[in-house]
Design a protein around this motif. Structure first.
Motif, PDB file in Angstrom:
ATOM      1  N   LEU A 169      -5.421   3.598   4.548  1.00  0.00           N
ATOM      2  CA  LEU A 169      -5.259   2.971   5.173  1.00  0.00           C
ATOM      3  C   LEU A 169      -4.661   2.726   6.857  1.00  0.00           C
ATOM      4  CD1 LEU A 169      -3.086  -0.090   3.228  1.00  0.00           C
ATOM      5  CD2 LEU A 169      -5.459   0.461   3.392  1.00  0.00           C
TER       6      LEU A 169
ATOM      7  N   THR B 193      -0.996  -1.092  10.288  1.00  0.00           N
ATOM      8  CA  THR B 193       0.505  -1.063  10.483  1.00  0.00           C
ATOM      9  C   THR B 193       0.533  -1.859   9.448  1.00  0.00           C
ATOM     10  OG1 THR B 193       1.144   0.049  12.364  1.00  0.00           O
ATOM     11  CG2 THR B 193       2.853  -1.777  11.100  1.00  0.00           C
ATOM     12  N   ILE B 194       1.190  -1.922   7.706  1.00  0.00           N
ATOM     13  CA  ILE B 194       0.812  -2.542   7.400  1.00  0.00           C
ATOM     14  C   ILE B 194       2.992  -3.259   7.546  1.00  0.00           C
ATOM     15  CG2 ILE B 194       0.652  -3.570   4.598  1.00  0.00           C
ATOM     16  CD1 ILE B 194      -2.153  -2.233   5.837  1.00  0.00           C
TER      17      ILE B 194
ATOM     18  N   VAL C 265       5.696  -1.802   4.882  1.00  0.00           N
ATOM     19  CA  VAL C 265       4.774  -0.967   4.087  1.00  0.00           C
ATOM     20  C   VAL C 265       5.075   0.648   4.600  1.00  0.00           C
ATOM     21  CG1 VAL C 265       4.224  -0.833   1.706  1.00  0.00           C
ATOM     22  CG2 VAL C 265       4.451  -3.299   3.282  1.00  0.00           C
TER      23      VAL C 265
ATOM     24  N   ARG D 160       2.495   2.989   4.144  1.00  0.00           N
ATOM     25  CA  ARG D 160       1.333   3.431   3.906  1.00  0.00           C
ATOM     26  C   ARG D 160       0.515   4.895   3.200  1.00  0.00           C
ATOM     27  NH1 ARG D 160      -0.704   2.662  10.358  1.00  0.00           N
ATOM     28  NH2 ARG D 160      -0.099   4.611  11.175  1.00  0.00           N
TER      29      ARG D 160
ATOM     30  N   ALA E  70       1.047   6.309   0.902  1.00  0.00           N
ATOM     31  CA  ALA E  70       0.024   6.344  -0.080  1.00  0.00           C
ATOM     32  C   ALA E  70      -0.185   5.371  -0.166  1.00  0.00           C
ATOM     33  CB  ALA E  70       1.824   6.873  -1.262  1.00  0.00           C
ATOM     34  N   LEU E  71      -0.552   5.049   0.328  1.00  0.00           N
ATOM     35  CA  LEU E  71      -2.207   3.440   0.334  1.00  0.00           C
ATOM     36  C   LEU E  71      -3.401   3.950   0.675  1.00  0.00           C
ATOM     37  CD1 LEU E  71       0.233   0.745   1.160  1.00  0.00           C
ATOM     38  CD2 LEU E  71       0.024   1.812  -1.201  1.00  0.00           C
ATOM     39  N   TRP E  72      -3.826   3.416  -0.267  1.00  0.00           N
ATOM     40  CA  TRP E  72      -5.466   4.367  -0.235  1.00  0.00           C
ATOM     41  C   TRP E  72      -6.494   2.312  -0.449  1.00  0.00           C
ATOM     42  CZ3 TRP E  72      -7.477   8.085   1.279  1.00  0.00           C
ATOM     43  CH2 TRP E  72      -6.720   9.650   1.108  1.00  0.00           C
TER      44      TRP E  72
END
Lengths: 245, 245
Positions: A149, A152-153, A165, A167, A169-171
């Motif tokens: 990602l 910015t989440i 969040v 990010r 570790a997020l895919w």
């Protein structure tokens, strides 16, 4: 998992062989009435690009296409006209994505060791993306392409941010999602028995406590769901033709 | 928060007035040497599109541009050539984004009640997006446009999925991020004092325990960071011209 073990005993030089299920059974809700699978992209329907990618992929032996009943004749005609001779079946899907996947899995040859499930609406998938997911699944039993990602989440509640969040570790996961045949058949059946509708096929496998290996995806491997996606897809196709991407 | 209270006392019909800080101080790391701010997009540099959007926005009174030292002359020339008469200052940014933001905040007129901080590399921002963020910030003190996540998101460890993330409460945040002037000045100073580098300006405000109101963003409001983004941006611009988007 006998199927998986038998793959380990193969010579390393032998490419893993696999069947593909292409799911093109979605409605046109977000597309202002245009059908996703048949929308024109660079003069050819979206689905034709998708089928070309799998037809041309040496790791794929067989293709099963799942579509809506009202598109059955048109999709059959496309397969004939474009000589997609790996397509063995064109079948009707179900109410939800998982029902369509199940309909496709039923038609896959019983000899298939690996099954790659792909969104019909991802026409810009590359040989590399398919090949890497298939190779990884041959080793681990389950693999899917993903991209990190970059936005910015925020987690939000009632329209106000609650937190940023992490990010790292997020895919964002794409398709094809490739699985050992017995594993995905069992996982989909279990999800249906439990009345669950996982967002993707990896989700069905994760429910069994089994992780999915992430392979290299691409931001060009977009899913066509809105008119903006069609505009972006056209641009990617043209830029590829001009050697810009 | 006296500044905020004074806004509440204004007549409802009076549009909130605000200064904009446009941050165009990034390096060209991901762009194969092309500079993001000056890369051509539909015959004009990216930054020109960005500045047009803010120049044309009735809610914006003043624009401060933050750029790299080596681009200072070129950016100044652009502002003159395109008659961006709301641009009052072009200043040099810092090592990290937050240092550039701070450099911009220093140059904003002390009379500004609201400050909108915008990525120079988001040239396709619309009047509606700017206007809604400014209006919301006038009421709540902090607002930013956002779009819901549409991809399936996985949390992964060592290249294998650990879980599917519930995306229903997750938003990708864009810019302009608009704040009550005293609030953002204080938040940025506090983050710097604490040695923190928040990913965005909202992050600096969230650190103070203050939520940020999310307003309607757009998937067209892309940030140009890679050659693919330029291709996509060109396509969006052309489709807008043809009335397709």
């Amino acid at each position: 998992m006998a199927g998986l073990l038998s793959l380990f005993n193969k010579k390393k030089t032998e490419p893993p062989q696999c069947s593909a299920v292409i799911v093109a059974a979605g409605s046109a809700r977000r597309m202002e009435g245009i059908d996703k699978a048949l929308a024109p992209l660079g003069e050819l329907p979206v689905l034709v690009h998708t089928l070309y990618a799998f037809q041309d992929c040496p790791a794929v032996e067989e293709i099963v296409v799942v579509t809506r009943e009202d598109l059955l004749v048109e999709v059959g005609r496309i397969c004939k006209d474009f000589a997609f001779d790996k397509v063995t079946k064109v079948v009707v899907g179900g109410a939800e994505r998982i029902h369509s996947v199940q309909a496709g899995l039923r038609e896959v040859s019983p000899q298939a060791e690996l099954i790659a499930i792909h969104d019909g609406a991802r026409p810009l998938v590359s040989q590399e993306i398919i090949g890497e997911a298939v190779s990884a699944a041959a080793v681990t039993g389950a693999a899917a392409p993903a991209v990190p990602l970059t936005d910015t989440i925020k987690r939000a509640e009632e329209g106000r941010t609650a937190e940023t969040v992490d990010r790292s570790a997020l895919w964002a996961v794409q398709t094809p999602q490739v699985f050992e045949a017995g594993l995905i058949r069992g996982a989909v059946q279990k999800a249906l028995d439990d009345g669950e509708l996982p967002t993707d096929d990896c989700g069905a496998v994760e429910r069994l406590g089994m992780p999915v290996t992430l392979t290299r995806g691409s931001r060009e491997n977009i899913k066509i769901t809105t008119p903006l996606d069609l505009v972006v897809g056209e641009a990617i196709l043209q830029a590829r033709g001009e050697g810009l991407l």
